[in-house]
Design a protein around this motif. Structure first.
Motif, PDB file in Angstrom:
ATOM      1  N   SER A  44       0.822  -1.204   0.000  1.00 38.32           N
ATOM      2  CA  SER A  44       0.000   0.000   0.000  1.00 38.32           C
ATOM      3  C   SER A  44       0.858   1.257   0.000  1.00 38.32           C
ATOM      4  O   SER A  44       1.912   1.310   0.642  1.00 38.32           O
ATOM      5  N   THR A  45       0.384   2.262  -0.721  1.00 37.12           N
ATOM      6  CA  THR A  45       1.107   3.540  -0.752  1.00 37.12           C
ATOM      7  C   THR A  45       0.304   4.635  -0.060  1.00 37.12           C
ATOM      8  O   THR A  45       0.758   5.753   0.055  1.00 37.12           O
ATOM      9  N   GLU A  46      -0.887   4.309   0.423  1.00 32.91           N
ATOM     10  CA  GLU A  46      -1.787   5.274   1.056  1.00 32.91           C
ATOM     11  C   GLU A  46      -1.716   5.111   2.576  1.00 32.91           C
ATOM     12  O   GLU A  46      -1.794   4.004   3.090  1.00 32.91           O
ATOM     13  N   THR A  47      -1.572   6.226   3.285  1.00 34.35           N
ATOM     14  CA  THR A  47      -1.547   6.161   4.746  1.00 34.35           C
ATOM     15  C   THR A  47      -2.973   5.982   5.271  1.00 34.35           C
ATOM     16  O   THR A  47      -3.954   6.242   4.560  1.00 34.35           O
ATOM     17  N   MET A  48      -3.107   5.565   6.510  1.00 34.32           N
ATOM     18  CA  MET A  48      -4.429   5.397   7.110  1.00 34.32           C
ATOM     19  C   MET A  48      -5.159   6.737   7.140  1.00 34.32           C
ATOM     20  O   MET A  48      -6.353   6.812   6.862  1.00 34.32           O
ATOM     21  N   SER A  49      -4.445   7.799   7.459  1.00 33.03           N
ATOM     22  CA  SER A  49      -5.049   9.134   7.477  1.00 33.03           C
ATOM     23  C   SER A  49      -5.585   9.515   6.101  1.00 33.03           C
ATOM     24  O   SER A  49      -6.700  10.030   5.976  1.00 33.03           O
ATOM     25  N   ASP A  50      -4.793   9.250   5.056  1.00 34.33           N
ATOM     26  CA  ASP A  50      -5.230   9.543   3.686  1.00 34.33           C
ATOM     27  C   ASP A  50      -6.472   8.731   3.329  1.00 34.33           C
ATOM     28  O   ASP A  50      -7.395   9.237   2.692  1.00 34.33           O
ATOM     29  N   LYS A  51      -6.493   7.486   3.738  1.00 33.42           N
ATOM     30  CA  LYS A  51      -7.629   6.616   3.421  1.00 33.42           C
ATOM     31  C   LYS A  51      -8.905   7.119   4.091  1.00 33.42           C
ATOM     32  O   LYS A  51      -9.966   7.172   3.472  1.00 33.42           O
ATOM     33  N   ILE A  52      -8.810   7.493   5.365  1.00 31.01           N
ATOM     34  CA  ILE A  52      -9.983   7.992   6.086  1.00 31.01           C
ATOM     35  C   ILE A  52     -10.491   9.272   5.436  1.00 31.01           C
ATOM     36  O   ILE A  52     -11.697   9.442   5.227  1.00 31.01           O
ATOM     37  N   LYS A  53      -9.578  10.176   5.077  1.00 30.41           N
ATOM     38  CA  LYS A  53      -9.986  11.418   4.411  1.00 30.41           C
ATOM     39  C   LYS A  53     -10.676  11.120   3.088  1.00 30.41           C
ATOM     40  O   LYS A  53     -11.692  11.726   2.757  1.00 30.41           O
ATOM     41  N   ARG A  54     -10.137  10.168   2.316  1.00 29.09           N
ATOM     42  CA  ARG A  54     -10.723   9.804   1.026  1.00 29.09           C
ATOM     43  C   ARG A  54     -12.114   9.201   1.217  1.00 29.09           C
ATOM     44  O   ARG A  54     -13.061   9.537   0.500  1.00 29.09           O
ATOM     45  N   MET A  55     -12.257   8.340   2.211  1.00 27.53           N
ATOM     46  CA  MET A  55     -13.546   7.709   2.465  1.00 27.53           C
ATOM     47  C   MET A  55     -14.597   8.739   2.893  1.00 27.53           C
ATOM     48  O   MET A  55     -15.746   8.696   2.450  1.00 27.53           O
ATOM     49  N   LEU A  56     -14.212   9.688   3.748  1.00 28.15           N
ATOM     50  CA  LEU A  56     -15.143  10.733   4.169  1.00 28.15           C
ATOM     51  C   LEU A  56     -15.548  11.617   2.998  1.00 28.15           C
ATOM     52  O   LEU A  56     -16.722  11.972   2.843  1.00 28.15           O
ATOM     53  N   LYS A  57     -14.583  11.961   2.163  1.00 23.54           N
ATOM     54  CA  LYS A  57     -14.875  12.786   0.981  1.00 23.54           C
ATOM     55  C   LYS A  57     -15.852  12.058   0.063  1.00 23.54           C
ATOM     56  O   LYS A  57     -16.824  12.646  -0.422  1.00 23.54           O
ATOM     57  N   ASN A  58     -15.642  10.767  -0.177  1.00 25.81           N
ATOM     58  CA  ASN A  58     -16.544   9.974  -1.019  1.00 25.81           C
ATOM     59  C   ASN A  58     -17.933   9.873  -0.396  1.00 25.81           C
ATOM     60  O   ASN A  58     -18.943   9.912  -1.109  1.00 25.81           O
ATOM     61  N   GLU A  59     -18.003   9.744   0.916  1.00 28.66           N
ATOM     62  CA  GLU A  59     -19.295   9.640   1.589  1.00 28.66           C
ATOM     63  C   GLU A  59     -20.080  10.932   1.428  1.00 28.66           C
ATOM     64  O   GLU A  59     -21.281  10.924   1.184  1.00 28.66           O
ATOM     65  N   ILE A  60     -19.414  12.071   1.571  1.00 28.80           N
ATOM     66  CA  ILE A  60     -20.074  13.368   1.417  1.00 28.80           C
ATOM     67  C   ILE A  60     -20.581  13.550  -0.004  1.00 28.80           C
ATOM     68  O   ILE A  60     -21.682  14.046  -0.230  1.00 28.80           O
ATOM     69  N   GLN A  61     -19.806  13.116  -0.991  1.00 28.06           N
ATOM     70  CA  GLN A  61     -20.201  13.247  -2.392  1.00 28.06           C
ATOM     71  C   GLN A  61     -21.419  12.384  -2.713  1.00 28.06           C
ATOM     72  O   GLN A  61     -22.188  12.712  -3.600  1.00 28.06           O
ATOM     73  N   GLN A  62     -21.636  11.296  -2.002  1.00 33.22           N
ATOM     74  CA  GLN A  62     -22.761  10.407  -2.256  1.00 33.22           C
ATOM     75  C   GLN A  62     -24.055  10.928  -1.655  1.00 33.22           C
ATOM     76  O   GLN A  62     -25.126  10.435  -1.980  1.00 33.22           O
ATOM     77  N   MET A  63     -23.982  11.918  -0.797  1.00 30.84           N
ATOM     78  CA  MET A  63     -25.191  12.444  -0.141  1.00 30.84           C
ATOM     79  C   MET A  63     -25.983  13.300  -1.099  1.00 30.84           C
ATOM     80  O   MET A  63     -25.614  13.906  -1.981  1.00 30.84           O
TER      81      MET A  63
END
Length: 63
Positions: A44-63
């Motif tokens: 993996s090249t993505e940090t846990m912090s980066d992953k959480i930020k990406r997941m939150l951003k995707n969740e907001i976009q789906q609303m």
């Protein structure tokens, strides 16, 4: 407020499983006990912090 059922979809019908000796998080909610085994990709090249930020951003976009 409406209630939605959300399911996690994976492209692979047989996802990789964590080894049996992997650490497990255990949480009991009501009469159900959830056991989650944790494992990390060695490539993996993505940090846990980066992953959480990406997941939150995707969740907001789906609303």
């Amino acid at each position: 407020m409406s209630e939605e059922t959300r399911t996690m979809q994976t492209a692979d019908p047989a996802p990789a499983r964590a080894p049996e000796d992997a650490p497990a998080l255990v949480k009991k909610i009501g009469r159900t006990t959830y056991m989650v085994r944790v494992h990390f990709s060695k490539t993996s090249t993505e940090t846990m912090s980066d992953k959480i930020k990406r997941m939150l951003k995707n969740e907001i976009q789906q609303m």
